[in-house]
Design a protein around this motif. Structure first.
Motif, PDB file in Angstrom:
ATOM      1  N   VAL A  11       0.848  -1.185   0.000  1.00  0.00           N
ATOM      2  CA  VAL A  11       0.000   0.000   0.000  1.00  0.00           C
ATOM      3  C   VAL A  11       0.887   1.239   0.000  1.00  0.00           C
ATOM      4  O   VAL A  11       2.017   1.198   0.514  1.00  0.00           O
ATOM      5  CB  VAL A  11      -0.945  -0.006   1.222  1.00  0.00           C
ATOM      6  CG1 VAL A  11      -0.164   0.055   2.520  1.00  0.00           C
ATOM      7  CG2 VAL A  11      -1.983   1.089   1.147  1.00  0.00           C
ATOM      8  N   GLN A  12       0.399   2.300  -0.573  1.00  0.00           N
ATOM      9  CA  GLN A  12       1.149   3.553  -0.577  1.00  0.00           C
ATOM     10  C   GLN A  12       1.006   4.265   0.776  1.00  0.00           C
ATOM     11  O   GLN A  12       0.013   4.085   1.496  1.00  0.00           O
ATOM     12  CB  GLN A  12       0.651   4.472  -1.688  1.00  0.00           C
ATOM     13  CG  GLN A  12       1.039   4.017  -3.080  1.00  0.00           C
ATOM     14  CD  GLN A  12       0.702   5.056  -4.135  1.00  0.00           C
ATOM     15  OE1 GLN A  12      -0.208   5.861  -3.958  1.00  0.00           O
ATOM     16  NE2 GLN A  12       1.431   5.040  -5.244  1.00  0.00           N
ATOM     17  N   GLY A  14       0.014   6.725   3.501  1.00  0.00           N
ATOM     18  CA  GLY A  14      -1.263   7.412   3.635  1.00  0.00           C
ATOM     19  C   GLY A  14      -2.470   6.531   3.419  1.00  0.00           C
ATOM     20  O   GLY A  14      -3.598   6.937   3.714  1.00  0.00           O
ATOM     21  N   GLY A  15      -2.241   5.339   2.906  1.00  0.00           N
ATOM     22  CA  GLY A  15      -3.331   4.422   2.630  1.00  0.00           C
ATOM     23  C   GLY A  15      -3.747   3.619   3.844  1.00  0.00           C
ATOM     24  O   GLY A  15      -3.256   3.833   4.962  1.00  0.00           O
ATOM     25  N   SER A  16      -4.671   2.687   3.607  1.00  0.00           N
ATOM     26  CA  SER A  16      -5.235   1.871   4.677  1.00  0.00           C
ATOM     27  C   SER A  16      -5.216   0.394   4.304  1.00  0.00           C
ATOM     28  O   SER A  16      -5.263   0.037   3.123  1.00  0.00           O
ATOM     29  CB  SER A  16      -6.681   2.292   4.953  1.00  0.00           C
ATOM     30  OG  SER A  16      -6.759   3.633   5.395  1.00  0.00           O
ATOM     31  N   LEU A  17      -5.182  -0.424   5.326  1.00  0.00           N
ATOM     32  CA  LEU A  17      -5.325  -1.869   5.196  1.00  0.00           C
ATOM     33  C   LEU A  17      -6.063  -2.375   6.420  1.00  0.00           C
ATOM     34  O   LEU A  17      -5.961  -1.786   7.500  1.00  0.00           O
ATOM     35  CB  LEU A  17      -3.973  -2.581   5.122  1.00  0.00           C
ATOM     36  CG  LEU A  17      -3.207  -2.638   3.805  1.00  0.00           C
ATOM     37  CD1 LEU A  17      -1.861  -3.308   4.023  1.00  0.00           C
ATOM     38  CD2 LEU A  17      -4.003  -3.361   2.732  1.00  0.00           C
ATOM     39  N   ARG A  66      -3.933   5.893  14.831  1.00  0.00           N
ATOM     40  CA  ARG A  66      -3.977   5.483  13.420  1.00  0.00           C
ATOM     41  C   ARG A  66      -4.541   4.081  13.241  1.00  0.00           C
ATOM     42  O   ARG A  66      -5.174   3.795  12.226  1.00  0.00           O
ATOM     43  CB  ARG A  66      -2.569   5.542  12.812  1.00  0.00           C
ATOM     44  CG  ARG A  66      -1.933   6.910  12.849  1.00  0.00           C
ATOM     45  CD  ARG A  66      -0.624   6.933  12.062  1.00  0.00           C
ATOM     46  NE  ARG A  66       0.386   6.049  12.646  1.00  0.00           N
ATOM     47  CZ  ARG A  66       0.974   5.054  11.978  1.00  0.00           C
ATOM     48  NH1 ARG A  66       0.660   4.827  10.725  1.00  0.00           N
ATOM     49  NH2 ARG A  66       1.898   4.303  12.577  1.00  0.00           N
ATOM     50  N   ASN A  83      -4.845   2.795   9.363  1.00  0.00           N
ATOM     51  CA  ASN A  83      -5.036   3.990   8.541  1.00  0.00           C
ATOM     52  C   ASN A  83      -3.791   4.857   8.583  1.00  0.00           C
ATOM     53  O   ASN A  83      -2.929   4.699   9.455  1.00  0.00           O
ATOM     54  CB  ASN A  83      -6.233   4.791   9.065  1.00  0.00           C
ATOM     55  CG  ASN A  83      -7.533   4.021   8.983  1.00  0.00           C
ATOM     56  OD1 ASN A  83      -7.724   3.187   8.103  1.00  0.00           O
ATOM     57  ND2 ASN A  83      -8.445   4.301   9.898  1.00  0.00           N
ATOM     58  N   SER A  84      -3.706   5.770   7.648  1.00  0.00           N
ATOM     59  CA  SER A  84      -2.571   6.711   7.578  1.00  0.00           C
ATOM     60  C   SER A  84      -1.249   5.972   7.670  1.00  0.00           C
ATOM     61  O   SER A  84      -0.355   6.350   8.445  1.00  0.00           O
ATOM     62  CB  SER A  84      -2.683   7.746   8.703  1.00  0.00           C
ATOM     63  OG  SER A  84      -3.899   8.447   8.626  1.00  0.00           O
ATOM     64  N   VAL A 122       4.626  -0.736   3.063  1.00  0.00           N
ATOM     65  CA  VAL A 122       4.127   0.605   2.792  1.00  0.00           C
ATOM     66  C   VAL A 122       5.189   1.347   1.983  1.00  0.00           C
ATOM     67  O   VAL A 122       6.312   1.548   2.454  1.00  0.00           O
ATOM     68  CB  VAL A 122       3.816   1.365   4.083  1.00  0.00           C
ATOM     69  CG1 VAL A 122       3.207   2.730   3.764  1.00  0.00           C
ATOM     70  CG2 VAL A 122       2.868   0.548   4.964  1.00  0.00           C
TER      71      VAL A 122
END
Length: 124
Positions: A11-12, A14-17, A66, A83-84, A122
């Motif tokens: 994930v980039q 700032g993204g979420s999982l 987060r 998140n974040s 990330v």
């Protein structure tokens, strides 16, 4: 009890999982659950934990605000909403179970059962 973690991936920043950990072979509601992570060359780090009922949670300082841990005792599953995300969150994430009657445990030494881990990467 056997634990199976899933949901990791790339994930980039700032993204979420959302990670999931499914339990089998035991009475799930009798266990406090925790998430830990380990990055290459680093020690295992406490991420989050939740008590048997889900009414009490605890977080590691680097993820507080987060990440959110939750559980569904009807589905024998614990979740970690992340998140974040930051590049420094990159690690293998492990779920674990402990059978303490009261409170929450943040030391990996207190946990009796471990899942196989799921990799979270990330990118910046």
């Amino acid at each position: 009890v056997q634990l199976q973690a899933s949901g990791g991936g790339l994930v980039q920043a700032g993204g979420s999982l959302r990670l999931s950990c499914a339990a089998s072979g035991g009475t799930f509601s009798r266990y406090g659950m925790g998430w830990f992570r380990q990055a290459p060359g680093k020690e295992r780090e406490f991420v989050a934990a939740i008590n048997r009922s889900g009414g009490e949670t605890s977080y590691g300082g680097s993820v507080k605000g987060r990440f959110t841990i939750s559980r569904d005792n009807a589905k024998n599953t614990v979740y970690l909403q992340m998140n974040s995300l930051k590049p420094e969150d990159t690690a293998v994430y492990y779920c674990a179970a402990e059978s303490t009657l009261f409170g929450i445990r943040s030391s990996w030494r207190d946990y009796d059962y471990w899942g196989q881990g799921t990799l979270v990467t990330v990118s910046s």
